[in-house]
Write an enzyme that holds these catalytic residues in place. Structure first.
Site, mmCIF file in Angstrom:
data_model
loop_
_atom_site.group_PDB
_atom_site.id
_atom_site.type_symbol
_atom_site.label_atom_id
_atom_site.label_comp_id
_atom_site.label_asym_id
_atom_site.label_seq_id
_atom_site.Cartn_x
_atom_site.Cartn_y
_atom_site.Cartn_z
ATOM 1 N N CYS A 2 -7.068 -39.508 1.598
ATOM 2 C CA CYS A 2 -7.326 -40.015 2.933
ATOM 3 C C CYS A 2 -8.614 -40.831 2.913
ATOM 4 C CB CYS A 2 -7.477 -38.859 3.895
ATOM 5 S SG CYS A 2 -6.145 -37.669 3.798
ATOM 6 N N ARG A 27 -5.899 -45.880 -0.099
ATOM 7 C CA ARG A 27 -6.113 -44.501 -0.524
ATOM 8 C C ARG A 27 -5.089 -43.544 0.091
ATOM 9 N NH1 ARG A 27 -10.792 -42.161 -2.025
ATOM 10 N NH2 ARG A 27 -11.869 -43.568 -3.403
ATOM 11 N N TRP A 75 -3.210 -39.309 4.267
ATOM 12 C CA TRP A 75 -2.155 -39.060 3.279
ATOM 13 C C TRP A 75 -1.806 -37.582 3.455
ATOM 14 C CZ3 TRP A 75 -1.385 -35.931 -1.030
ATOM 15 C CH2 TRP A 75 -0.363 -36.327 -1.895
ATOM 16 N N ASN A 99 -11.284 -35.204 5.184
ATOM 17 C CA ASN A 99 -10.586 -35.370 3.896
ATOM 18 C C ASN A 99 -10.717 -34.053 3.147
ATOM 19 O OD1 ASN A 99 -10.165 -38.016 4.456
ATOM 20 N ND2 ASN A 99 -11.564 -38.818 2.903
ATOM 21 N N GLY A 100 -9.685 -33.671 2.422
ATOM 22 C CA GLY A 100 -9.774 -32.437 1.643
ATOM 23 C C GLY A 100 -8.799 -31.402 2.179
ATOM 24 N N GLU A 483 2.587 -44.559 -20.888
ATOM 25 C CA GLU A 483 1.920 -45.285 -19.814
ATOM 26 C C GLU A 483 2.870 -46.326 -19.196
ATOM 27 O OE1 GLU A 483 -0.371 -44.957 -17.921
ATOM 28 O OE2 GLU A 483 -0.814 -46.947 -17.124
ATOM 29 N N LYS A 487 4.096 -46.447 -15.248
ATOM 30 C CA LYS A 487 3.891 -47.625 -14.406
ATOM 31 C C LYS A 487 5.201 -47.996 -13.723
ATOM 32 C CE LYS A 487 0.774 -47.651 -14.390
ATOM 33 N NZ LYS A 487 -0.538 -47.120 -14.360
ATOM 34 N N GLU A 490 6.347 -45.253 -11.030
ATOM 35 C CA GLU A 490 5.548 -45.041 -9.820
ATOM 36 C C GLU A 490 5.634 -46.182 -8.819
ATOM 37 O OE1 GLU A 490 1.218 -44.882 -10.112
ATOM 38 O OE2 GLU A 490 1.326 -45.962 -12.003
ATOM 39 N N HIS A 506 16.590 -35.523 -31.229
ATOM 40 C CA HIS A 506 16.488 -34.112 -30.838
ATOM 41 C C HIS A 506 16.866 -33.913 -29.378
ATOM 42 C CE1 HIS A 506 14.729 -33.315 -34.722
ATOM 43 N NE2 HIS A 506 13.955 -34.377 -34.536
ATOM 44 N N LYS A 603 -4.371 -43.454 -3.952
ATOM 45 C CA LYS A 603 -5.152 -43.961 -5.080
ATOM 46 C C LYS A 603 -6.019 -42.897 -5.722
ATOM 47 C CE LYS A 603 -6.714 -47.094 -7.852
ATOM 48 N NZ LYS A 603 -5.820 -47.408 -8.977
HETATM 49 C C1 F6R Z 1 -1.165 -44.183 -12.259
HETATM 50 C C2 F6R Z 1 -2.404 -43.724 -11.675
HETATM 51 C C3 F6R Z 1 -2.706 -42.285 -11.700
HETATM 52 C C4 F6R Z 1 -4.195 -42.066 -11.995
HETATM 53 C C5 F6R Z 1 -4.545 -40.588 -11.867
HETATM 54 C C6 F6R Z 1 -5.980 -40.297 -12.240
HETATM 55 O O1 F6R Z 1 -1.058 -45.551 -12.223
HETATM 56 O O2 F6R Z 1 -3.167 -44.497 -11.150
HETATM 57 O O3 F6R Z 1 -1.906 -41.607 -12.601
HETATM 58 O O4 F6R Z 1 -4.469 -42.534 -13.276
HETATM 59 O O5 F6R Z 1 -4.320 -40.172 -10.548
HETATM 60 O O6 F6R Z 1 -6.852 -40.992 -11.408
HETATM 61 P P1 F6R Z 1 -8.363 -41.197 -11.809
HETATM 62 O O7 F6R Z 1 -8.417 -42.057 -13.000
HETATM 63 O O8 F6R Z 1 -8.983 -41.829 -10.607
HETATM 64 O O9 F6R Z 1 -8.925 -39.832 -12.087
#
Ligand code: F6R
Length: 608
Positions: A2, A27, A75, A99-100, A483, A487, A490, A506, A603
C-alpha cells in the site's frame, strides 16, 4: 504494497495527496482514498474502489481547499477491495491510513466493543484504538497514538489526522517505511520518497518504533518510550525524469531499455578493467575478514532470489574453498538452519523493504553473522539495518516486474565474490576474464537490446495465444530460465515454469504438447552439446521451441532461433535474459494486459 501520503502546509492538501498517490499507485492499486480537514475542523473523506483515476472522478465533484490531509492506495490484505475497506478509516474524530498488518486485530476488536466497525480491515481497529485513547480531543493526538501502538502486535506505517486539530499530522512506523519531506512552510509524508520528488529534496526517514508530530514548520520525533529523537535530514537523490516514462509506452519497456545505463551506474568507480580488479567499499570488510569467508548465504524473494542463484553459480567458479547457498527468504526465516562459522550473508532486495527478507536479515544478525545488503532503494530499512552493503544504484524501478534490478543485483554479487577471491589471492589470470566482461557488459547489453527488440515483438505475437510455457537451461542458464519464466507468468498470466534441462526426463517432458511452447537457453560452454541433445528430445515430441543462443552453428529446426551476437561468453545468460524480458513484455502487450501493474501483485511486499 500500500502507499501512504500526507500533507500539512499552506497549499491545497488535495493536490499533493492525489499526485503523491499516483506516484505510489504502482505499489498497490485496488482502491484509494483521502481525508482532509478544513481550518474549522470540517472533515472530508473520499474513497473509491479501483485505480486513482476513479478517486479523481469523485474528487472532481468535491474539491476542497483544506491544508491538511492524508491519503492511501491499497493492496488488499484483510477484506476485499471495496470502497468501505479502502483507507482512510474513521473513528470518532480521527482518520487513519495504515500500511502493514495488525496481527492481534481480532483480540483488540473484541475489547473495543463500543465501536461500530464498518469495514473488514485490521486498519479500522487501529483507528478505533487510537480514538479510544484520544477522548474526543481531550488528550494529545500523538500521546493517544503511542498508547494505541503499545498494544499493537504486527507491522505498521501510519498517518493520522484529527478534525479537532487541523494543524498537525501524527505518523509512526514499525516495519513499514515512512518518509517525512521537509518543505518550505509545508511538511509532506509518504511511504516512498518517490512521492516527494519535485516537492522537496530534504527527507527524514523514520525508524521503527518512532512517532512524529508533524506541523507545517516543525517535526517532533520521539520513540514509543517517549525518548526524544533528533532527526537526521537526508537528501533525496531521485529526480523527476527517473520516475516518468520518458516517451516509452510503459515503465517496463523503459526499465528494460535503460539497462546499459543502470548497469553502468552499478559499476561506476568499482571496476578497473585495465588491471582486472574490482573495488567495493560498501561491504566494509577488511582483507583479513574477506580471506576468512568460507560460506556465503544469499537471501532474497522472487527475482532477487533468482539473481542470488545466478550469482552463486559464478562465485563458485572462481572462489576457492567457499560454499554458496541461495535461499528463499520466506522459507529461510522459519528454518532451523545452522550457519557455519566464517559465513557472510548477502541480503538482496530492490526495494529494501520486503518483509520476509527483512525478517531473515534480523534472524541472521541475531546469530552474529555479518550481513551485506545488495539493495537498490537508498535509505530503505534493509539498507539501514545491514552491517555493510553495496547499493546497485539502478534508479527507481516503477514497473511491478523487476528487470534492471536483476541484472545489477547479479553483477553486484559477482563483484562481491571477486572481492573475496582477490583477498584470498586467486590468480589474476582467473579473475580477469570476469572483470573484463563485466566492464563491457553495459555496452553489450545496449547492442543486444537494439538487435533483438524488433524480432522479439514479432515472435511474441505468435506465442501470445499459448497458455503454458516451459523455460529450460542448465548451469548459469538455469537460474536465468527461472527468471524468464517468472517474468512471463507475472505480467502475461501464461503458466510458465522453468526446469533444469537435466530434469526434463525426470518428469516435465510428459507435458510437451501443442498447448505448450518452450524457451531454451543455450549458452556456449562445456554443457552446450548436452543442452543441444535435450533440445532434440523436446523437438522429437513436437515441441514449439524458441532457442536463445550465442552459438553461431546452432542449426536444429526449431520454430525460432534468437542469436545473441556478442563476444561475451561468461555473462551470455545476462544477455539472454534481455530476450526473455522482451518476450514477456511483448506477449503481455499483445494480450492487451496491464504491463506495469499486473493483477494481484504489488511492487514492494511489506507484509509476510
Ligand atoms: C518479480 C518481482 C518480485 C521481487 C520480489 C522481491 O518481477 O519483482 O519477485 O523481485 O518481490 O522484491 P525486492 O527485491 O524488493 O525485495
Amino acid at each position: 504494497m500500500c502507499g501512504i501520503v500526507g500533507y500539512v502546509g499552506d497549499k491545497k492538501a488535495q493536490d499533493f495527496l492525489v499526485s503523491g498517490l499516483k506516484r505510489l499507485e504502482y505499489r498497490g492499486y485496488d482502491s484509494a482514498g483521502i481525508a482532509t480537514v478544513s481550518e474549522d475542523g470540517e472533515p472530508t473523506l473520499i474513497r473509491a474502489k479501483g485505480k486513482i483515476a476513479e478517486l479523481e472522478k469523485k474528487l472532481a465533484k468535491a474539491k476542497r481547499d483544506d491544508h491538511v490531509g492524508i491519503g492511501h492506495t491499497r493492496w488488499a490484505t484483510h477484506g476485499e477491495p471495496s470502497e468501505v475497506n479502502a483507507h482512510p478509516h474513521q473513528a470518532g474524530d480521527i482518520y487513519v491510513v495504515h500500511n502493514g498488518i495488525i496481527e492481534n486485530y481480532k483480540e483488540l476488536k473484541k475489547e473495543l466493543g463500543g465501536h461500530e466497525f464498518k469495514s473488514e480491515t485490521d486498519s479500522e481497529v487501529l483507528a478505533a484504538l487510537i480514538d479510544s485513547f484520544y477522548g474526543g480531543g481531550k488528550y494529545d493526538l500523538a500521546d493517544a497514538v503511542v498508547q494505541a501502538l503499545k498494544l499493537v502486535k504486527g507491522t505498521y506505517g501510519i498517518a493520522v489526522v484529527s478534525r479537532k486539530n487541523p494543524e498537525e499530522l501524527v505518523v509512526a512506523r514499525s516495519g513499514s517505511p515512512l518518509v517525512i519531506g521537509v518543505g518550505n512552510d509545508e511538511t509532506l509524508i509518504a511511504s516512498d520518497a518517490s512521492a516527494l520528488v519535485g516537492h522537496t529534496k530534504r527527507a527524514i526517514y523514520l525508524n521503527d518504533g518512532e512517532v512524529a508530530k508533524v506541523k507545517k514548520n516543525s517535526i517532533e520525533i520521539r520513540t514509543l518510550d517517549a525518548e526524544p529523537v533528533s532527526a537526521k535530514v537526508e537528501e533525496i537523490e531521485t529526480n523527476l525524469s527517473a520516475i516518468q516514462k520518458g516517451g516509452y509506452e510503459h515503465f517496463l519497456l523503459k526499465e528494460i531499455m535503460e539497462q546499459p545505463e543502470s548497469l553502468a551506474e552499478t559499476l561506476r568507480g568499482r571496476v578497473d578493467a585495465v588491471d582486472g580488479t574490482v573495488r567495493l567499499g560498501g561491504p566494509g570488510l577488511k582483507e583479513a575478514e574477506l580471506r576468512k569467508i568460507r560460506h556465503l548465504i544469499i537471501v532474497g524473494c522472487g527475482t532477487a532470489y533468482h539473481a542470488g542463484m545466478l550469482a552463486s553459480y559464478y562465485i563458485e567458479q572462481f572462489t576457492p574453498e567457499i560454499t554458496v547457498e541461495t535461499v528463499i527468504a520466506s522459507e529461510y526465516r522459519y528454518r532451523q538452519a545452522y550457519i557455519p562459522e566464517n559465513s557472510v550473508a548477502l541480503i538482496v532486495s530492490q526495494s529494501g523493504e520486503t518483509a520476509d527478507t527483512l525478517a531473515c536479515l534480523r534472524e541472521i544478525k541475531k546469530q552474529g553473522v555479518k550481513t551485506i545488503g545488495i539493495v537498490n532503494a537508498i535509505g530503505s530499512t534493509i539498507a539501514r539495518e545491514v552491517d555493510g552493503g553495496t547499493y546497485v544504484h539502478v534508479g527507481p524501478e516503477i514497473s511491478v516486474a523487476s528487470t534492471k534490478a536483476f541484472t545489477s543485483q547479479v553483477i553486484a554479487m559477482v563483484m562481491f565474490g571477486l572481492t573475496i577471491a582477490q583477498a584470498k589471492g586467486v590468480k589474476n589470470t582467473i579473475l580477469q576474464p570476469y572483470v573484463k566482461e563485466i566492464a563491457k557488459l553495459p555496452e553489450e547489453i545496449g547492442k543486444v537490446l537494439e538487435e533483438v527488440k524488433k524480432p522479439m515483438e514479432k515472435i511474441a505475437k505468435k506465442y501470445a495465444s499459448y497458455e503454458h510455457a516451459i523455460y529450460l537451461g542448465r548451469d548459469t542458464a538455469y537460474p536465468t530460465a527461472m527468471e524468464g519464466a517468472l517474468k512471463l507468468k507475472e505480467i502475461s498470466y501464461v503458466d510458465a515454469n522453468a526446469y533444469a534441462f537435466g530434469e526434463l526426463k525426470h518428469g516435465p517432458l510428459a507435458l510437451v504438447d501443442d498447448r505448450f511452447f518452450e524457451v531454451a537457453l543455450l549458452p556456449m560452454g562445456v554443457l552446450y552439446d548436452k543442452a543441444v541433445s535435450n533440445v532434440q528430445e523436446v523437438l522429437a515430441r513436437g515441441g514449439h521451441m524458441i532457442v536463445v543462443t550465442n552459438a553461431r552453428d546452432f542449426d536444429l529446426p526449431v520454430e525460432h532461433v534468437v542469436k545473441i551476437k556478442s563476444e561475451l561468453t561468461i555473462f551470455a545468460p545476462i544477455l539472454m535474459n534481455l530476450v526473455m524480458q522482451l518476450l514477456a513484455y511483448y506477449v503481455t502487450v499483445a494480450k492487451g494486459l496491464n504491463v506495469d501493474q499486473p493483477r494481484n501483485l504489488a511492487k514492494s511486499v511489506t507484509v509476510e
